[in-house]
Design an enzyme around this catalytic site. Sequence first.
Site, PDB file in Angstrom:
ATOM      1  N   HIS A 183      -2.029  -2.228  -9.789  1.00 46.60           N
ATOM      2  CA  HIS A 183      -3.056  -1.632  -8.933  1.00 46.60           C
ATOM      3  C   HIS A 183      -4.264  -2.554  -8.894  1.00 46.60           C
ATOM      4  O   HIS A 183      -4.604  -3.161  -9.901  1.00 46.60           O
ATOM      5  CB  HIS A 183      -3.472  -0.249  -9.465  1.00 46.60           C
ATOM      6  CG  HIS A 183      -4.131   0.575  -8.427  1.00 46.60           C
ATOM      7  ND1 HIS A 183      -5.484   0.491  -8.156  1.00 46.60           N
ATOM      8  CD2 HIS A 183      -3.620   1.477  -7.564  1.00 46.60           C
ATOM      9  CE1 HIS A 183      -5.758   1.320  -7.171  1.00 46.60           C
ATOM     10  NE2 HIS A 183      -4.659   1.925  -6.789  1.00 46.60           N
ATOM     11  N   HIS A 241       0.873  -1.184   0.000  1.00 47.65           N
ATOM     12  CA  HIS A 241       0.000   0.000   0.000  1.00 47.65           C
ATOM     13  C   HIS A 241       0.913   1.238   0.000  1.00 47.65           C
ATOM     14  O   HIS A 241       1.736   1.397  -0.892  1.00 47.65           O
ATOM     15  CB  HIS A 241      -0.930  -0.110   1.210  1.00 47.65           C
ATOM     16  CG  HIS A 241      -2.077   0.859   1.274  1.00 47.65           C
ATOM     17  ND1 HIS A 241      -2.434   1.680   0.247  1.00 47.65           N
ATOM     18  CD2 HIS A 241      -2.964   1.130   2.290  1.00 47.65           C
ATOM     19  CE1 HIS A 241      -3.488   2.415   0.603  1.00 47.65           C
ATOM     20  NE2 HIS A 241      -3.821   2.112   1.842  1.00 47.65           N
ATOM     21  N   ASP A 286       2.767   5.803  -6.633  1.00 47.84           N
ATOM     22  CA  ASP A 286       3.995   5.738  -5.842  1.00 47.84           C
ATOM     23  C   ASP A 286       5.252   5.762  -6.699  1.00 47.84           C
ATOM     24  O   ASP A 286       6.327   6.128  -6.216  1.00 47.84           O
ATOM     25  CB  ASP A 286       3.991   4.474  -4.968  1.00 47.84           C
ATOM     26  CG  ASP A 286       2.889   4.536  -3.939  1.00 47.84           C
ATOM     27  OD1 ASP A 286       2.760   5.586  -3.298  1.00 47.84           O
ATOM     28  OD2 ASP A 286       2.146   3.555  -3.796  1.00 47.84           O
TER      29      ASP A 286
HETATM   30  N1  COA Z   1       5.272  -6.479 -10.232  1.00 47.01           N
HETATM   31  C1  COA Z   1       5.236  -7.636 -10.925  1.00 47.01           C
HETATM   32  N2  COA Z   1       4.092  -8.294 -11.217  1.00 47.01           N
HETATM   33  C2  COA Z   1       2.953  -7.730 -10.794  1.00 47.01           C
HETATM   34  C3  COA Z   1       2.924  -6.511 -10.089  1.00 47.01           C
HETATM   35  C4  COA Z   1       4.138  -5.897  -9.806  1.00 47.01           C
HETATM   36  N3  COA Z   1       4.176  -4.747  -9.104  1.00 47.01           N
HETATM   37  N4  COA Z   1       1.655  -6.196  -9.790  1.00 47.01           N
HETATM   38  C5  COA Z   1       0.882  -7.164 -10.301  1.00 47.01           C
HETATM   39  N5  COA Z   1       1.672  -8.095 -10.911  1.00 47.01           N
HETATM   40  C6  COA Z   1       1.218  -9.316 -11.579  1.00 47.01           C
HETATM   41  C7  COA Z   1       0.951 -10.369 -10.517  1.00 47.01           C
HETATM   42  O1  COA Z   1       2.107 -11.136 -10.258  1.00 47.01           O
HETATM   43  C8  COA Z   1      -0.145 -11.159 -11.150  1.00 47.01           C
HETATM   44  O2  COA Z   1       0.419 -11.995 -12.132  1.00 47.01           O
HETATM   45  P1  COA Z   1      -0.097 -13.506 -12.316  1.00 47.01           P
HETATM   46  O3  COA Z   1      -1.541 -13.362 -12.725  1.00 47.01           O
HETATM   47  O4  COA Z   1       0.805 -14.054 -13.354  1.00 47.01           O
HETATM   48  O5  COA Z   1       0.047 -14.135 -10.952  1.00 47.01           O
HETATM   49  C9  COA Z   1      -0.977 -10.102 -11.886  1.00 47.01           C
HETATM   50  O6  COA Z   1      -0.061  -9.043 -12.158  1.00 47.01           O
HETATM   51  C10 COA Z   1      -2.153  -9.564 -11.069  1.00 47.01           C
HETATM   52  O7  COA Z   1      -1.675  -9.021  -9.847  1.00 47.01           O
HETATM   53  P2  COA Z   1      -2.287  -9.274  -8.402  1.00 47.01           P
HETATM   54  O8  COA Z   1      -1.183  -9.452  -7.411  1.00 47.01           O
HETATM   55  O9  COA Z   1      -3.330 -10.322  -8.465  1.00 47.01           O
HETATM   56  O10 COA Z   1      -2.973  -7.893  -8.136  1.00 47.01           O
HETATM   57  P3  COA Z   1      -3.650  -7.425  -6.776  1.00 47.01           P
HETATM   58  O11 COA Z   1      -4.809  -6.615  -7.188  1.00 47.01           O
HETATM   59  O12 COA Z   1      -3.882  -8.530  -5.821  1.00 47.01           O
HETATM   60  O13 COA Z   1      -2.499  -6.503  -6.121  1.00 47.01           O
HETATM   61  C11 COA Z   1      -1.050  -4.677  -5.844  1.00 47.01           C
HETATM   62  C12 COA Z   1      -2.387  -5.149  -6.413  1.00 47.01           C
HETATM   63  C13 COA Z   1      -0.991  -3.139  -5.938  1.00 47.01           C
HETATM   64  C14 COA Z   1      -0.948  -5.046  -4.355  1.00 47.01           C
HETATM   65  C15 COA Z   1       0.108  -5.291  -6.648  1.00 47.01           C
HETATM   66  O14 COA Z   1       0.043  -4.844  -7.979  1.00 47.01           O
HETATM   67  C16 COA Z   1       1.462  -4.992  -6.040  1.00 47.01           C
HETATM   68  O15 COA Z   1       1.922  -5.698  -5.132  1.00 47.01           O
HETATM   69  N6  COA Z   1       2.163  -3.921  -6.520  1.00 47.01           N
HETATM   70  C17 COA Z   1       3.433  -3.534  -5.958  1.00 47.01           C
HETATM   71  C18 COA Z   1       3.227  -2.709  -4.688  1.00 47.01           C
HETATM   72  C19 COA Z   1       2.720  -1.323  -4.964  1.00 47.01           C
HETATM   73  O16 COA Z   1       3.238  -0.619  -5.810  1.00 47.01           O
HETATM   74  N7  COA Z   1       1.707  -0.914  -4.184  1.00 47.01           N
HETATM   75  C20 COA Z   1       1.112   0.405  -4.298  1.00 47.01           C
HETATM   76  C21 COA Z   1      -0.287   0.302  -4.778  1.00 47.01           C
HETATM   77  S1  COA Z   1      -0.962   1.884  -5.140  1.00 47.01           S
END
Ligand code: COA
Length: 376
Positions: free
Chosen positions: A262, A223, A313
């Site tokens: 996201h 987050h 971010d």
């Molecule tokens: N880096 C690499 N791969 C990513 C990614 C990232 N930052 N964000 C999503 N993906 C990939 C996932 O591995 C997943 O791939 P798969 O289907 O092959 O397993 C797919 O994209 C979907 O992602 P998912 O983790 O299911 O999305 P979510 O909605 O559960 O999580 C976040 C959303 C924001 C938590 C996630 O994108 C993340 O951890 N981002 C990095 C942290 C971040 O920047 N947070 C700030 C948010 S504003």
Amino acid sequence: MSEIIRAPKGLAGVITDDTTISKVMPSTNSLTYSGYAVQDLAEHTSFEEVAYLMVNGELPNAEQLDEFNAKEKQYRSIHEDVKKAIRLFPKEAHPMDFLRTGVSFLGMLDDRVWDNSSETNMDKYIRLLAKIPTIAAYSYRHSIGEDFIDPVASLSFSENFFNMCFGQVPAEAVVKAFDVSLILYAEHSFNASTFTTRVITSTTSDMYSAICGGIGALKGPLHGGANEMVMHMMKEIDDPSKAKEWMLDALANKKKVMGFGHRVYRSGDSRVPTMHKYAQKMAEYTGETKWMDMYEALKNTMLEEKGIYPNLDFPAGPAYYMMGFPIDFFTPIFVMARITGWCAHIMEQTANNRIIRPLSAYTGVAQREVRPLEQR
Ligand code: COA
């Protein structure tokens, strides 16, 4: 209770309540606060105007803004006991923990802590808005072993924060970029920390407790903590020419790359173009192009390889770094902005409350008998 519904993990795609505060529109990559597009607010208003809008649903006129600003300025200083407490904080602790503890202390000093009337909550909101930057700045000064710099009422919200941290107000371009970041960070519907504040509020607990919970949720790298992780990552890569290779390696090793992806936006975060523009302005101002060169290389490689877009971010991290803030103070700055959205949601939940209490599906062992200690 009529029907039992199995919600998807992480409540993905589930609407849990109504709100009038903001609208996230993933299909058009847009975000509005009370109907105003966030990029218009960023270009044409100050953070103080947005702080007013958030809890009143309308932008202020000049008189309303003057009154709001006068209160915010009047509330900036903090009780001597909170100052004493900050001096006792372990210097190496994370600033989000400083802030969480500071807000908890403010709650203990407020004899209206249990009063959740809209009038008192509005007053608590302006106090929190005014005092959180002071706690953050004093914590920063404490962490580097320097004396506190008291708030100055003649300065704007953003100018005063720079002054409390560094003892001077930077150029207008820097203050504007910071103010824009606060506007963009102010609110984003039912994200994890806002939902946390609503859950706590739904038990009829108090605003300070809800904000402490929000700070705890925002600290996490999935987050708000991501803006710090982005800068740690950029510093680790260090050279823009190595960024592509670094990203390919991270993806090959199935790493989550901070600042990308996201839950709601799947084809671009509404706030990124504006923040990118102001991060770019910071690069021009400082004459340091390294971080924005790296930004482009990382973003392009991620888009080519996975089709995943940067979130707010990603540009905010290097922008704050170029403004001179230490990396572990990036998420406390996010709190200074998000306090507006949190308090608006706390007041909205209070006005139309039902305790938030979902169910769980038990997957543990079947019911069994307790055997006396000697038979186990
Ligand atoms: N880096 C690499 N791969 C990513 C990614 C990232 N930052 N964000 C999503 N993906 C990939 C996932 O591995 C997943 O791939 P798969 O289907 O092959 O397993 C797919 O994209 C979907 O992602 P998912 O983790 O299911 O999305 P979510 O909605 O559960 O999580 C976040 C959303 C924001 C938590 C996630 O994108 C993340 O951890 N981002 C990095 C942290 C971040 O920047 N947070 C700030 C948010 S504003």
